[in-house]
Design a protein around this motif. Structure first.
Motif, PDB file in Angstrom:
ATOM      1  N   ALA A 196      12.596 -71.899 -14.192  1.00  0.00           N
ATOM      2  CA  ALA A 196      13.381 -71.510 -12.745  1.00  0.00           C
ATOM      3  C   ALA A 196      14.387 -71.083 -12.930  1.00  0.00           C
ATOM      4  O   ALA A 196      15.207 -70.588 -12.424  1.00  0.00           O
ATOM      5  N   LYS A 219       9.046 -70.700  -3.961  1.00  0.00           N
ATOM      6  CA  LYS A 219       9.145 -69.171  -4.846  1.00  0.00           C
ATOM      7  C   LYS A 219       8.915 -68.101  -4.376  1.00  0.00           C
ATOM      8  O   LYS A 219       8.660 -66.875  -4.104  1.00  0.00           O
ATOM      9  N   ASP A 257      11.984 -67.220  -7.858  1.00  0.00           N
ATOM     10  CA  ASP A 257      12.430 -67.679  -8.915  1.00  0.00           C
ATOM     11  C   ASP A 257      14.129 -68.417  -8.494  1.00  0.00           C
ATOM     12  O   ASP A 257      14.035 -70.077  -8.164  1.00  0.00           O
TER      13      ASP A 257
END
Length: 316
Positions: free
Chosen positions: A59, A125, A130
């Motif tokens: 991420a 999320k 992300d």
């Protein structure tokens, strides 16, 4: 220029309810003995040591920008402020209700520490993509540090032989905190993960969401409903953890006028149910582990009702 976010309530609510359905499925398959306690333990280890760290690292595989760096600093700084406020709230709770010595630390932990990792990051999320995990990981790093300092102090407050002021740096070195540091290095580095490495790591990291929700549901399956719903203090704890804390953060950060993505990250993270590790630490330090499990159950259950309200507030 600050990057603002626009959240649409129904799509975000839909994604959040999917997570709660996964929790319910985990609850059912444990009740039906499709999965065992050992399987839950093994899955928890897989999530903690493999999939969760990979989700945070991938991420953070973003191109470096001053805006994101500034937002990260703000997330950490205002996260510290929010933690300080919640610690004060927990202190007032115990003083007013005159809680038992053995239970005081558990109540403190239930109020102060949200499930910002296993539950918060999947919801961020779902809401933000992300980038939500990116900023959420900064908050998780902070709560991780507090868990092994202030959290341990809470859980050992009833043990006179324990040095509550001691801190072992080793306790902070774990896959979660290390993965955040690795992710930050990836973020500030001009060289990003090549696709042949990034893709399999992200694929594996993305399994964190369904696995964590199933484990959360399974861990709740052994709780006795009668014991949970007969404790008035747990309702007060749940109200503080799920409503008072996130609403306080919402109004404070609205007045301060922080970037909307930082505000969303902090409000949602602070509005999560109590952290799963409360039951683990209560058992480890001989605190009231049954109360810890009950608090975990009721805050997670009631969050099904409160999180949509917080999401709606953020989409206004």
């Amino acid at each position: 220029m600050r990057r603002e976010i626009a959240l649409s309530f129904l799509p975000v609510l839909n994604q959040t309810m999917i997570l709660f359905i996964l929790i319910f499925i985990g609850f059912i398959i444990k009740k039906k003995n499709i999965i065992t306690d050992q399987m839950i333990k093994d899955l928890s280890g897989l999530i903690t040591n493999v999939t969760f760290p990979l989700m945070m690292i991938t991420a953070m595989n973003y191109e470096f920008s001053l805006e994101m760096l500034n937002n990260s600093i703000l997330t950490f700084a205002y996260g510290a402020v929010s933690c300080g406020i919640v610690v004060i709230i927990a202190f007032i709770f115990n003083r007013v209700l005159k809680t038992d010595v053995l239970q005081k630390g558990v109540y403190n932990f239930l109020i102060v520490f949200p499930n910002a990792g296993f539950m918060g990051l999947p919801i961020l999320k779902a809401m933000l993509g992300d980038i939500g995990v990116f900023y959420g990981a900064i908050y998780v790093l902070q709560t991780n540090l507090l868990t092994w300092t202030l959290g341990v102090k809470y859980m050992t407050s009833h043990i006179s032989s324990v040095d509550n002021n001691s801190f072992s740096f080793k306790s902070f070195i774990n896959p979660g905190s290390v993965s955040v540091f690795i992710g930050l290095l990836v973020f500030i580095s001009p060289v990003k993960l090549p696709d042949i490495i990034y893709s399999p790591l992200k694929l594996l990291g993305d399994t964190t969401t369904p696995l964590a929700m199933l484990v959360a549901g399974a861990m709740l399956a052994d709780i006795k409903f009668s014991e949970v719903f007969g404790n008035l203090k747990l309702y007060i704890v749940a109200f503080i953890r799920l409503m008072i804390v996130p609403l306080s953060m919402f109004f404070i950060f609205s007045i301060v006028n922080v970037p909307s993505i930082v505000k969303c990250t902090l409000v949602m993270s602070s509005g999560m149910p109590s952290a799963i590790i409360v039951a683990i630490l209560a058992t480890r330090y001989n605190a009231d582990s049954r109360l810890a499990s009950q608090g975990l159950f009721i805050t997670t259950l009631l969050s099904i009702l409160t999180l949509p309200l917080i999401i709606y507030l953020l989409t206004l």
